[in-house]
Design a protein around this motif. Structure first.
Motif, PDB file in Angstrom:
ATOM      1  N   THR A 319     -73.185  29.017-119.898  1.00 47.87           N
ATOM      2  CA  THR A 319     -72.262  30.147-120.078  1.00 47.87           C
ATOM      3  C   THR A 319     -71.436  30.364-118.822  1.00 47.87           C
ATOM      4  O   THR A 319     -70.206  30.527-118.886  1.00 47.87           O
ATOM      5  CB  THR A 319     -73.044  31.432-120.402  1.00 47.87           C
ATOM      6  OG1 THR A 319     -73.852  31.221-121.562  1.00 47.87           O
ATOM      7  CG2 THR A 319     -72.102  32.595-120.646  1.00 47.87           C
ATOM      8  N   LEU A 320     -72.095  30.354-117.681  1.00 48.93           N
ATOM      9  CA  LEU A 320     -71.410  30.572-116.407  1.00 48.93           C
ATOM     10  C   LEU A 320     -70.361  29.495-116.150  1.00 48.93           C
ATOM     11  O   LEU A 320     -69.216  29.788-115.766  1.00 48.93           O
ATOM     12  CB  LEU A 320     -72.441  30.577-115.275  1.00 48.93           C
ATOM     13  CG  LEU A 320     -72.044  31.222-113.951  1.00 48.93           C
ATOM     14  CD1 LEU A 320     -71.704  32.697-114.128  1.00 48.93           C
ATOM     15  CD2 LEU A 320     -73.169  31.047-112.931  1.00 48.93           C
ATOM     16  N   GLN A 321     -70.716  28.244-116.392  1.00 51.94           N
ATOM     17  CA  GLN A 321     -69.777  27.147-116.128  1.00 51.94           C
ATOM     18  C   GLN A 321     -68.633  27.131-117.147  1.00 51.94           C
ATOM     19  O   GLN A 321     -67.504  26.764-116.810  1.00 51.94           O
ATOM     20  CB  GLN A 321     -70.522  25.808-116.125  1.00 51.94           C
ATOM     21  CG  GLN A 321     -71.615  25.704-115.072  1.00 51.94           C
ATOM     22  CD  GLN A 321     -71.123  25.961-113.657  1.00 51.94           C
ATOM     23  OE1 GLN A 321     -69.979  25.644-113.305  1.00 51.94           O
ATOM     24  NE2 GLN A 321     -71.980  26.531-112.819  1.00 51.94           N
ATOM     25  N   TYR A 322     -68.913  27.540-118.380  1.00 54.58           N
ATOM     26  CA  TYR A 322     -67.850  27.655-119.391  1.00 54.58           C
ATOM     27  C   TYR A 322     -66.814  28.681-118.946  1.00 54.58           C
ATOM     28  O   TYR A 322     -65.600  28.438-119.017  1.00 54.58           O
ATOM     29  CB  TYR A 322     -68.468  28.048-120.728  1.00 54.58           C
ATOM     30  CG  TYR A 322     -67.481  28.467-121.796  1.00 54.58           C
ATOM     31  CD1 TYR A 322     -66.540  27.578-122.298  1.00 54.58           C
ATOM     32  CD2 TYR A 322     -67.497  29.766-122.310  1.00 54.58           C
ATOM     33  CE1 TYR A 322     -65.632  27.965-123.283  1.00 54.58           C
ATOM     34  CE2 TYR A 322     -66.606  30.156-123.293  1.00 54.58           C
ATOM     35  CZ  TYR A 322     -65.676  29.256-123.775  1.00 54.58           C
ATOM     36  OH  TYR A 322     -64.783  29.648-124.750  1.00 54.58           O
ATOM     37  N   LEU A 323     -67.271  29.815-118.451  1.00 52.31           N
ATOM     38  CA  LEU A 323     -66.350  30.858-117.984  1.00 52.31           C
ATOM     39  C   LEU A 323     -65.590  30.403-116.741  1.00 52.31           C
ATOM     40  O   LEU A 323     -64.392  30.683-116.595  1.00 52.31           O
ATOM     41  CB  LEU A 323     -67.125  32.149-117.703  1.00 52.31           C
ATOM     42  CG  LEU A 323     -67.779  32.802-118.926  1.00 52.31           C
ATOM     43  CD1 LEU A 323     -68.646  33.983-118.510  1.00 52.31           C
ATOM     44  CD2 LEU A 323     -66.723  33.238-119.937  1.00 52.31           C
ATOM     45  N   LYS A 324     -66.262  29.692-115.853  1.00 53.02           N
ATOM     46  CA  LYS A 324     -65.580  29.154-114.668  1.00 53.02           C
ATOM     47  C   LYS A 324     -64.503  28.140-115.063  1.00 53.02           C
ATOM     48  O   LYS A 324     -63.446  28.066-114.427  1.00 53.02           O
ATOM     49  CB  LYS A 324     -66.592  28.496-113.726  1.00 53.02           C
ATOM     50  CG  LYS A 324     -67.473  29.479-112.975  1.00 53.02           C
ATOM     51  CD  LYS A 324     -68.422  28.750-112.028  1.00 53.02           C
ATOM     52  CE  LYS A 324     -69.273  29.736-111.236  1.00 53.02           C
ATOM     53  NZ  LYS A 324     -70.210  29.026-110.311  1.00 53.02           N
ATOM     54  N   ALA A 325     -64.791  27.366-116.119  1.00 52.99           N
ATOM     55  CA  ALA A 325     -63.809  26.377-116.578  1.00 52.99           C
ATOM     56  C   ALA A 325     -62.583  27.063-117.169  1.00 52.99           C
ATOM     57  O   ALA A 325     -61.447  26.605-116.967  1.00 52.99           O
ATOM     58  CB  ALA A 325     -64.449  25.454-117.607  1.00 52.99           C
ATOM     59  N   ILE A 326     -62.792  28.161-117.896  1.00 55.55           N
ATOM     60  CA  ILE A 326     -61.654  28.933-118.419  1.00 55.55           C
ATOM     61  C   ILE A 326     -60.821  29.456-117.254  1.00 55.55           C
ATOM     62  O   ILE A 326     -59.586  29.382-117.267  1.00 55.55           O
ATOM     63  CB  ILE A 326     -62.142  30.104-119.295  1.00 55.55           C
ATOM     64  CG1 ILE A 326     -62.777  29.573-120.585  1.00 55.55           C
ATOM     65  CG2 ILE A 326     -60.995  31.063-119.628  1.00 55.55           C
ATOM     66  CD1 ILE A 326     -63.389  30.656-121.451  1.00 55.55           C
ATOM     67  N   GLU A 327     -61.507  29.973-116.256  1.00 59.19           N
ATOM     68  CA  GLU A 327     -60.811  30.502-115.079  1.00 59.19           C
ATOM     69  C   GLU A 327     -60.019  29.404-114.380  1.00 59.19           C
ATOM     70  O   GLU A 327     -58.871  29.613-113.972  1.00 59.19           O
ATOM     71  CB  GLU A 327     -61.840  31.103-114.127  1.00 59.19           C
ATOM     72  CG  GLU A 327     -61.257  31.877-112.974  1.00 59.19           C
ATOM     73  CD  GLU A 327     -62.336  32.584-112.165  1.00 59.19           C
ATOM     74  OE1 GLU A 327     -62.313  33.827-112.115  1.00 59.19           O
ATOM     75  OE2 GLU A 327     -63.208  31.886-111.601  1.00 59.19           O
ATOM     76  N   LYS A 328     -60.603  28.225-114.257  1.00 59.34           N
ATOM     77  CA  LYS A 328     -59.918  27.110-113.591  1.00 59.34           C
ATOM     78  C   LYS A 328     -58.728  26.623-114.416  1.00 59.34           C
ATOM     79  O   LYS A 328     -57.654  26.333-113.869  1.00 59.34           O
ATOM     80  CB  LYS A 328     -60.896  25.960-113.364  1.00 59.34           C
ATOM     81  CG  LYS A 328     -60.273  24.766-112.649  1.00 59.34           C
ATOM     82  CD  LYS A 328     -61.310  23.703-112.319  1.00 59.34           C
ATOM     83  CE  LYS A 328     -60.655  22.554-111.567  1.00 59.34           C
ATOM     84  NZ  LYS A 328     -61.643  21.510-111.171  1.00 59.34           N
ATOM     85  N   ALA A 329     -58.913  26.566-115.721  1.00 63.15           N
ATOM     86  CA  ALA A 329     -57.846  26.079-116.606  1.00 63.15           C
ATOM     87  C   ALA A 329     -56.760  27.118-116.847  1.00 63.15           C
ATOM     88  O   ALA A 329     -55.687  26.793-117.330  1.00 63.15           O
ATOM     89  CB  ALA A 329     -58.443  25.640-117.943  1.00 63.15           C
ATOM     90  N   LYS A 330     -57.088  28.401-116.506  1.00 64.19           N
ATOM     91  CA  LYS A 330     -56.193  29.530-116.810  1.00 64.19           C
ATOM     92  C   LYS A 330     -55.877  29.589-118.310  1.00 64.19           C
ATOM     93  O   LYS A 330     -54.781  29.957-118.729  1.00 64.19           O
ATOM     94  CB  LYS A 330     -54.905  29.464-115.985  1.00 64.19           C
ATOM     95  CG  LYS A 330     -55.127  29.673-114.498  1.00 64.19           C
ATOM     96  CD  LYS A 330     -53.819  29.685-113.745  1.00 64.19           C
ATOM     97  CE  LYS A 330     -54.009  30.112-112.297  1.00 64.19           C
ATOM     98  NZ  LYS A 330     -54.964  29.261-111.545  1.00 64.19           N
TER      99      LYS A 330
END
Length: 409
Positions: A319-330
């Protein structure tokens, strides 16, 4: 007074500029439906409820809380449901979530049959599925999809880490007690390959209808085989019952070694150190491994009054890495998020030296652990001694042997 007025004007201008900058940043972010919605589809009332279940929902919520409840300024919502370990029930809920409720990512999926069905629907609907609770190798091998991630473990890594060292230490002959469904078969087949590769031999196996509660006839067959080690290829309450009944029949006292092919800390807790002490098995997480694992475990314990399993810690990590990926991808666009998550090194409370490969498999360090005997445990939940750390590239199925269509040959 004039100076104060000018200061207020300047401050107001600065705040306005900051607000406009934030608005401009938000404008660049592409979040569908103005919300990121995560669906946790798990076993809430069945045989695996302690290994996943409400604990996996709590782990998801902890990750969202740590992220501040928002990503790119948009709210994060967690929904959950019980798949009852039935592929048809799970499939119906996934379709409902994706078609009606606009869920962006379906996760946990703690049953291989449920996971395989759900990830195909997610691909069809162009949504992300993240399997944290199922271990069939085919999830990230021949049945891989471009929208799926396979996070915690698989039967290959469990079998490899959980058998090779034991064979090398003298257990040359084995007998399998196996749950008669896809996950159990996969554990047995992978284990047999590694046992034979290490110079051992599998003398036979018994497959019981899952779920089960009477293992007496299978234990008697295992004893009659005279095998050095009896591998129990099941999980959850079935595993606990099989180990307890093995103890009652004098399996270990008779000179045979009981080896759990998939065991968790709640299984050890349920069985007790008196009956499980000395058992060896492969693990992907231990709450007392380092400060980051202990920090997550403390939060989890506050909410559940028990320490997290590997599957629950893996759910937190995913879950944490999925949210970080959204943040990185904008963006929460599926292709953008998958690209971002595959480019990120992963080191958190669960994963050490982690990375998502092109087949969607998240590889990371695995551990061979021994359950402490009662006299060795110094405090509640002090259950494991880590004997060996196996790097991810040694523990998991090599890409060179992959049947996944996403892997470039």
């Amino acid at each position: 007074m004039k100076r104060i007025a000018l200061t207020r004007v300047a401050l107001g201008a600065a705040l306005l500029a900051a607000s406009m900058a934030a608005h401009a940043q938000d404008a660049k972010a592409k979040i569908s439906d103005g919300m990121v919605k995560i669906g946790v589809l798990t076993d809430i009332n069945g045989p695996f409820m302690d290994n996943v279940g409400r604990g996996s929902i709590v782990a998801t919520e902890i990750a969202v809380e740590e992220f501040g409840g928002k990503v790119l300024g948009y709210p994060i919502q967690v929904v959950s449901a019980d798949h009852q370990n039935k592929a048809d029930v799970g499939s119906a809920r996934v379709r409902e979530w994706l078609d009606r409720d606009k869920v962006d990512a379906v996760t946990e999926l703690g049953s291989s049959a449920v996971a395989l069905a759900a990830m195909k629907i997610a691909q069809e609907k162009n949504r992300i599925s993240i399997v944290t609770g199922a271990g069939a190798v085919r999830i990230s091998n021949e049945d891989c999809t471009p929208t799926n991630l396979h996070w915690v473990y698989d039967t290959y890594s469990l079998a490899k880490v959980g058998t090779q060292s034991i064979v090398k230490n003298g257990a040359k002959s084995w007998y399998y007690l196996t749950a008669d469904y896809a996950f159990g078969h996969s554990l047995e087949n992978d284990g047999k390959a590694f046992i034979e590769g290490a110079g051992g031999k599998v003398l036979g196996s018994s497959r019981y209808p899952f779920p089960g509660n009477d293992f007496s006839s299978y234990i008697l067959k295992a004893q009659a085989s005279k095998a050095d080690a009896v591998a129990i290829a099941t999980a959850g309450l079935d595993l606990q019952n099989a180990i307890k009944q093995g103890k009652e029949f004098g399996l270990v006292e008779g000179g045979q070694q009981a080896v759990a092919m998939l065991m968790s800390i709640v299984d050890v807790h349920g069985i007790g150190l008196k009956d499980s002490g000395g058992m060896l098995f492969a693990e992907s997480f231990y709450w007392d491994l380092d400060e980051s694992s202990r920090a997550f475990a403390r939060k989890f314990f506050e909410k559940t009054k028990r320490m997290p399993t590997a599957l629950q810690a893996g759910q937190y990590s995913a879950t944490l890495q999925y949210l970080k990926a959204i943040e990185k991808a904008k963006s929460d666009d599926v292709a953008d998020v998958m690209k971002a998550i595959k480019s990120m090194p992963i080191n958190d409370a669960f994963a050490k030296n982690g990375k998502v490969r092109e087949d969607g498999k998240m590889v990371h360090d695995m551990y061979l652990v021994r359950v402490k005997k009662p006299a060795e445990s110094k405090s509640p939940w002090d259950y494991y001694t880590v004997l060996e750390t196996v790097p991810g590239d040694k523990a998991f199925h090599p890409l060179a042997e992959s049947k996944c269509s996403l892997v470039k040959k």
